[in-house]
Design a protein around this motif. Structure first.
Motif, PDB file in Angstrom:
ATOM      1  N   LYS A 137       0.847  -1.207   0.000  1.00  0.00           N
ATOM      2  CA  LYS A 137       0.000   0.000   0.000  1.00  0.00           C
ATOM      3  C   LYS A 137       0.875   1.246   0.000  1.00  0.00           C
ATOM      4  CE  LYS A 137      -3.884   0.410  -0.011  1.00  0.00           C
ATOM      5  NZ  LYS A 137      -4.749   0.552  -1.192  1.00  0.00           N
ATOM      6  N   ASN A 138       1.947   1.225   0.783  1.00  0.00           N
ATOM      7  CA  ASN A 138       2.858   2.369   0.811  1.00  0.00           C
ATOM      8  C   ASN A 138       3.584   2.540  -0.518  1.00  0.00           C
ATOM      9  OD1 ASN A 138       2.118   3.026   3.424  1.00  0.00           O
ATOM     10  ND2 ASN A 138       3.756   1.813   4.337  1.00  0.00           N
ATOM     11  N   MET A 139       3.958   1.431  -1.148  1.00  0.00           N
ATOM     12  CA  MET A 139       4.576   1.499  -2.480  1.00  0.00           C
ATOM     13  C   MET A 139       3.592   2.104  -3.477  1.00  0.00           C
ATOM     14  SD  MET A 139       6.453  -2.153  -2.909  1.00  0.00           S
ATOM     15  CE  MET A 139       8.223  -2.160  -3.061  1.00  0.00           C
ATOM     16  N   GLU A 140       2.353   1.658  -3.408  1.00  0.00           N
ATOM     17  CA  GLU A 140       1.322   2.162  -4.316  1.00  0.00           C
ATOM     18  C   GLU A 140       1.151   3.672  -4.154  1.00  0.00           C
ATOM     19  OE1 GLU A 140      -2.910   0.412  -5.693  1.00  0.00           O
ATOM     20  OE2 GLU A 140      -2.798   0.905  -3.544  1.00  0.00           O
ATOM     21  N   LYS A 141       1.091   4.153  -2.913  1.00  0.00           N
ATOM     22  CA  LYS A 141       0.984   5.597  -2.657  1.00  0.00           C
ATOM     23  C   LYS A 141       2.189   6.323  -3.239  1.00  0.00           C
ATOM     24  CE  LYS A 141      -1.523   5.079   1.672  1.00  0.00           C
ATOM     25  NZ  LYS A 141      -1.399   5.178   3.142  1.00  0.00           N
TER      26      LYS A 141
END
Length: 138
Positions: A128-132
């Motif tokens: 999720k952090n990578m996606e953001k």
């Protein structure tokens, strides 16, 4: 004084986190999910796409059937159960996030092999952090 370490082997982490499906099972589910819109998905096609023997693919599909992740009849069509579809969707999302991340880092010279190896060991929050990060910087 014997203190318990915070470190585990790879299998130790799997046991600790109660991981039920293997990396190979994930690869099969992801591939089936990728091809779910085709009219027919058979053992031979899955085997070709994953570069395995049809006999190996058959064994794995039967294992996935035992876990209630696919429906399969001998020589028949392979379909995902509701749970299998949910897992497959997540696995493909995970794969795509890593592809985008490595393309961003390496300016489109990413390695599929690297993604395939890493995707099995990365957690949801990190993804999720990578996606953001990707959508903020892409």
């Amino acid at each position: 004084m014997n203190r318990k370490s915070n470190f585990y082997t790879l299998n130790g982490y799997k046991i600790k986190n109660k991981v039920l499906i293997t990396e190979s099972m994930e690869d099969y589910l992801e591939m089936i999910y990728r091809n779910k819109n085709k009219d027919k998905i058979h053992i031979k096609e899955i085997a070709q796409k994953l570069n395995v023997k049809p006999s190996s693919a058959s064994k794995m599909i039967n294992k996935l059937k035992e876990y209630h992740l696919v429906n399969f009849e001998k020589y028949g069509l392979i379909t995902l159960t509701e749970e299998g579809e949910s897992v497959g969707k997540y696995l493909l999302w995970r794969h795509n996030i890593l592809v985008k991340f490595f393309k961003f880092l390496n300016k489109k010279n990413y390695s599929l092999e690297q993604v395939e190896k890493i995707e099995h060991f990365i957690d949801y929050q990190t993804l999720k952090n990578m996606e953001k990060f990707i959508f903020k910087n892409y």
